[in-house]
Every structure is written in C-alpha cells, then in structure tokens.
Design a protein around this motif. Structure first.
Motif, PDB file in Angstrom:
ATOM      1  N   LEU A 214      90.433  98.423 117.661  1.00 17.66           N
ATOM      2  CA  LEU A 214      90.257  99.023 116.258  1.00 17.66           C
ATOM      3  C   LEU A 214      90.577 100.498 116.248  1.00 17.66           C
ATOM      4  CD1 LEU A 214      87.573  96.417 114.649  1.00 17.66           C
ATOM      5  CD2 LEU A 214      90.001  96.726 113.891  1.00 17.66           C
ATOM      6  N   ALA A 215      91.512 100.895 116.513  1.00 18.83           N
ATOM      7  CA  ALA A 215      91.840 102.382 116.627  1.00 18.83           C
ATOM      8  C   ALA A 215      93.481 102.557 116.383  1.00 18.83           C
ATOM      9  CB  ALA A 215      91.535 102.710 118.152  1.00 18.83           C
ATOM     10  N   ASP A 216      93.695 103.920 115.984  1.00 14.78           N
ATOM     11  CA  ASP A 216      95.181 104.298 115.641  1.00 14.78           C
ATOM     12  C   ASP A 216      96.007 104.127 116.752  1.00 14.78           C
ATOM     13  OD1 ASP A 216      95.044 105.784 113.103  1.00 14.78           O
ATOM     14  OD2 ASP A 216      93.127 106.299 113.862  1.00 14.78           O
ATOM     15  N   GLN A 217      95.607 104.016 117.953  1.00 13.11           N
ATOM     16  CA  GLN A 217      96.692 104.001 118.981  1.00 13.11           C
ATOM     17  C   GLN A 217      97.249 102.507 119.255  1.00 13.11           C
ATOM     18  OE1 GLN A 217      93.443 105.024 119.601  1.00 13.11           O
ATOM     19  NE2 GLN A 217      92.875 104.632 121.835  1.00 13.11           N
ATOM     20  N   TRP A 218      96.739 101.392 118.440  1.00 16.12           N
ATOM     21  CA  TRP A 218      97.044 100.091 118.656  1.00 16.12           C
ATOM     22  C   TRP A 218      97.976  99.827 117.265  1.00 16.12           C
ATOM     23  CZ3 TRP A 218      97.338  97.571 123.002  1.00 16.12           C
ATOM     24  CH2 TRP A 218      96.597  98.007 123.870  1.00 16.12           C
ATOM     25  N   MET A 219      98.046 100.716 116.251  1.00 10.75           N
ATOM     26  CA  MET A 219      99.060 100.406 115.460  1.00 10.75           C
ATOM     27  C   MET A 219     100.536 100.410 115.895  1.00 10.75           C
ATOM     28  SD  MET A 219      98.284 102.415 111.653  1.00 10.75           S
ATOM     29  CE  MET A 219      99.678 101.742 110.962  1.00 10.75           C
ATOM     30  N   ASN A 220     101.179  99.247 115.273  1.00 10.69           N
ATOM     31  CA  ASN A 220     102.756  99.197 115.409  1.00 10.69           C
ATOM     32  C   ASN A 220     103.139  99.096 116.929  1.00 10.69           C
ATOM     33  OD1 ASN A 220     103.111  99.493 112.528  1.00 10.69           O
ATOM     34  ND2 ASN A 220     102.979 101.835 112.816  1.00 10.69           N
ATOM     35  N   GLN A 221     102.134  98.363 117.668  1.00  5.09           N
ATOM     36  CA  GLN A 221     102.245  98.130 119.170  1.00  5.09           C
ATOM     37  C   GLN A 221     102.441  96.969 119.423  1.00  5.09           C
ATOM     38  OE1 GLN A 221     102.383 100.553 121.548  1.00  5.09           O
ATOM     39  NE2 GLN A 221     102.546 101.831 119.843  1.00  5.09           N
ATOM     40  N   PRO A 222     103.241  96.234 120.260  1.00  5.86           N
ATOM     41  CA  PRO A 222     103.436  94.851 120.605  1.00  5.86           C
ATOM     42  C   PRO A 222     102.268  94.277 121.243  1.00  5.86           C
ATOM     43  CG  PRO A 222     104.419  96.283 122.222  1.00  5.86           C
ATOM     44  CD  PRO A 222     103.801  97.308 121.272  1.00  5.86           C
ATOM     45  N   GLU A 223     102.048  93.196 121.061  1.00  4.26           N
ATOM     46  CA  GLU A 223     100.751  92.246 121.482  1.00  4.26           C
ATOM     47  C   GLU A 223     100.655  92.708 123.151  1.00  4.26           C
ATOM     48  OE1 GLU A 223      99.767  87.610 122.333  1.00  4.26           O
ATOM     49  OE2 GLU A 223     100.529  88.057 120.332  1.00  4.26           O
ATOM     50  N   PRO A 224      99.683  93.130 123.715  1.00  3.95           N
ATOM     51  CA  PRO A 224      99.476  93.258 125.031  1.00  3.95           C
ATOM     52  C   PRO A 224      99.452  91.971 125.567  1.00  3.95           C
ATOM     53  CG  PRO A 224      97.438  93.725 123.805  1.00  3.95           C
ATOM     54  CD  PRO A 224      98.336  93.572 122.771  1.00  3.95           C
ATOM     55  N   ASP A 225      99.421  91.980 127.014  1.00  2.00           N
ATOM     56  CA  ASP A 225      99.517  90.745 128.047  1.00  2.00           C
ATOM     57  C   ASP A 225      98.121  90.772 128.558  1.00  2.00           C
ATOM     58  OD1 ASP A 225      99.508  88.920 130.032  1.00  2.00           O
ATOM     59  OD2 ASP A 225     101.261  90.011 131.120  1.00  2.00           O
ATOM     60  N   LEU A 226      97.409  89.811 128.353  1.00  2.00           N
ATOM     61  CA  LEU A 226      95.755  89.667 128.479  1.00  2.00           C
ATOM     62  C   LEU A 226      95.798  89.724 130.011  1.00  2.00           C
ATOM     63  CD1 LEU A 226      93.119  88.991 127.186  1.00  2.00           C
ATOM     64  CD2 LEU A 226      93.717  86.396 127.813  1.00  2.00           C
ATOM     65  N   TYR A 227      96.680  89.258 130.811  1.00  2.00           N
ATOM     66  CA  TYR A 227      96.926  89.368 132.249  1.00  2.00           C
ATOM     67  C   TYR A 227      97.607  90.459 132.695  1.00  2.00           C
ATOM     68  CZ  TYR A 227      94.860  84.919 130.835  1.00  2.00           C
ATOM     69  OH  TYR A 227      94.077  83.686 130.254  1.00  2.00           O
ATOM     70  N   SER A 228      97.724  91.434 132.073  1.00  2.00           N
ATOM     71  CA  SER A 228      98.627  92.623 132.797  1.00  2.00           C
ATOM     72  C   SER A 228      97.901  93.333 133.680  1.00  2.00           C
ATOM     73  CB  SER A 228      99.194  93.499 131.626  1.00  2.00           C
ATOM     74  OG  SER A 228      98.110  94.224 131.126  1.00  2.00           O
TER      75      SER A 228
END
Length: 343
Positions: A214-228
């Motif tokens: 819940l932060a600005d840096q995750w706006m308009n970002q693709p879904e992250p890979d849970l296991y990356s």
C-alpha cells in the motif's frame, strides 16, 4: 503541494502509559531476509525514532535479537527518558503451566530487555481447544499485581476468546489485542470492534501497509511474481492475501489509484499516509505498528504526515466503492477471524 511540516503526534492511554498512535515494529530483526544492519546502526535508528516522538517499540520473544538490542538501547538512555517496550510471550505448543513456567517466561523478557518491569506483555496462545490460556493469564495477572508487568495485552486472539478473557478476568486487565488490520484485511470490523468497545480494549494493528504494497511505488506496476526471490517475507504473505483472499491485482491497482487521488486532495500525502489514516480513524484502534528495517530502510518523515488530518466522507465513500468489489467483507468466512491464519 506536499505538506512537510511535522504534525503534533496523536497519543492515547494504554495502561499506565501515554503512547503515540504509531509504533515502531521490530519483527524485521527476526531475520536477515529483510536486510541487516550492525547493532550500533540499529541503536542509532532507535534514537532517531525517539527524537521524533516515536517512543513505543513492539517486539517478541521470537524476533531474533530484538529484545536484546532494545534492552541495550534503553540502558543507554537517561533515566528520565520516556520509552515503552512492548514484547510478547507466545505459547505455540502444548505447555504444562505452573506459576514458575509463566514467571520464568516473564523474567526472561526482563533479562533480555534489561528492565525490572515489562512495560506491556502481549500474550499469544496457539491452541484454543486447550483452555490453559485462562490459567496463564490469571498467573500473568498475579505477576502484574506483584510489579513484574505494567500492562497485559493479547496477540492474535479472535473476538470470541477476547470477549471470554475480558469477561472472566475483569475490567481493565487486558488493555490491548495485537491483530492484523488494513484496507485489505478488514476482519476486525466484524465482531472484534464491538468486543473492544465493550471492554475498553485497544487494537494494536500490524499489516496496515501490507508489507509495503500500500504505497506509491506499486502504482501502475505489473503483478509481481510471488516466487521471484525479490519480495520480502512480509510481501510474499500479503501478496498471497491480496490475490487469493481479497481480490485481484487489477482491483488492487484501482484501490491504489483511489488512495492516490485522496492523497492529492489532502495536500500531496502518500498512499501509505492515507492507508494508515484509514486504520487510525477507527475508534477501537489504539496504534498502528509500522515495521522498520532499522538502519536499512525507515520512513519516519513520511509517517509524521499521518497526523493532523482525518479522512472525509467523500474519501471514505471512494474507498468503500472499491472495497465493495472485493472479497474483503467475506474474508472472515474465508480464512477465519483475527489470527486464524496462524492456527
């Protein structure tokens, strides 16, 4: 225009203490997976928080060296310094309870924290089918009366057991319950809030920023890979909750967009500020615990901006509209009440 002037800290009474409504969480000290800093840098970071008015620290018996580092730090302070250390005694497996077992657990906290009294001891009990938690709490009440503990709280207890404990042990004994509460996880609204109001218990909430999602840096970002391998343990936990219990990444992006609009209406506040304020605006919440990777990554200046404003009816309607499209209100039936995910 970005509002930069620090706002007066909000405080609330907790047992014999007056504490701020934002606490410093030390669970990141339990593992190097969050990054690590030297003990000296950690103590310097604690001092920075104290100087900014964040003088309440949350830790536990299983958070690595957190209690020890806090104890070293507190011992270095002038005697008149006002600092509150909250720790936990967590019973994860079947335990034969006796006065000596409970007292030894409390005294171990005192030794590690270099104190003669535990400011706030928060109690966690894993197995509800074993009613030993009532016995343990009765002994903790005796130890409080003897001066070993200043205040007693719960950790990850559900509404039914919190009500049972407060009813059986009497008014004023349990001062808090530490549970997860956020725009994503709204389970405390469904039962726990009423129990808190009935027994004058305050929630100390964690997960408020969902591990930083819940932060600005995750706006308009693709879904992250849970296991990356690039996510922290907290982020893996909360991403799993967002995707599997709450809704979807697309809906989460809609929530971030709404929070960004609200932040702009309040003078350029961050998404994290708005998400934190939403939790603090609930009367049964005492404080939000924000995890700090001390000496690695801290956000004290941004945290300062959660004070001095409240969300408007328009703000809350916009948030409610997104939440209504999620499974948030059904999460309590999907994964159980507060703390069920740990049992």
């Amino acid at each position: 225009m970005l509002r930069t002037r620090p706002q007066p800290k909000e405080t609330f009474p907790l047992g014999p203490f007056t504490v701020p409504r934002v606490w410093v969480g030390l669970w990141q000290l339990s593992s190097n997976a969050w990054g690590s800093a030297s003990a000296a840098k950690v103590r310097q970071a604690m001092a920075r928080h104290i100087n900014m008015g964040y003088n309440a620290f949350d830790m536990a018996d299983h958070y690595g060296s957190a209690e020890i580092l806090y104890g070293q730090f507190k011992e270095s302070l002038p005697s008149q310094a006002q600092v509150v250390g909250a720790t936990k005694w967590c019973v994860f497996r079947q335990t034969e309870l006796s006065r000596s077992v409970v007292e030894n657990a409390v005294r171990e906290r005192m030794t590690r924290m270099r104190t003669t009294t535990v400011d706030l001891l928060q109690f966690h009990w894993q197995d509800y089918s074993d009613k030993g938690y009532l016995t343990a709490l009765q002994i903790l009440q005796d130890l409080q009366n003897e001066g070993l503990i200043s205040a007693v709280g719960l950790c990850n207890f559900d509404a039914i057991r919190t009500d049972e404990i407060c009813t059986q042990l009497g008014p004023g004994f349990i001062v808090s319950n530490q549970v997860q509460f956020s725009l994503i996880d709204t389970r405390p609204l469904h039962g726990m809030a009423d129990v808190c109001e009935r027994h004058d218990v305050k929630l100390l909430t964690y997960g408020t920023l969902c591990g930083g999602f819940l932060a600005d840096q995750w706006m308009n970002q693709p879904e992250p890979d849970l296991y990356s391998g690039v996510l922290t343990p907290s982020q893996r936990k909360y991403l799993d909750m967002i995707l599997k219990a709450w809704g979807s990444w697309a809906l989460f992006q809609s929530l971030l967009a709404v929070l960004r609009d609200i932040g702009d209406r309040h003078g350029g506040l961050s998404i994290a500020n708005i998400a934190t304020r939403w939790v603090l605006d609930h009367s049964f919440v005492g404080a939000v615990i924000i995890g700090a990777r001390l000496g690695v990554s801290e956000h004290t200046e941004d945290n300062d901006r959660v004070f001095g404003f409240k969300l408007t009816d328009e703000d809350n309607r916009a948030i409610d509209a997104v939440q209504a499209r999620s499974n948030g209100r059904r999460m309590i039936t999907l994964i159980g009440d507060c703390g069920a995910e740990y049992r």
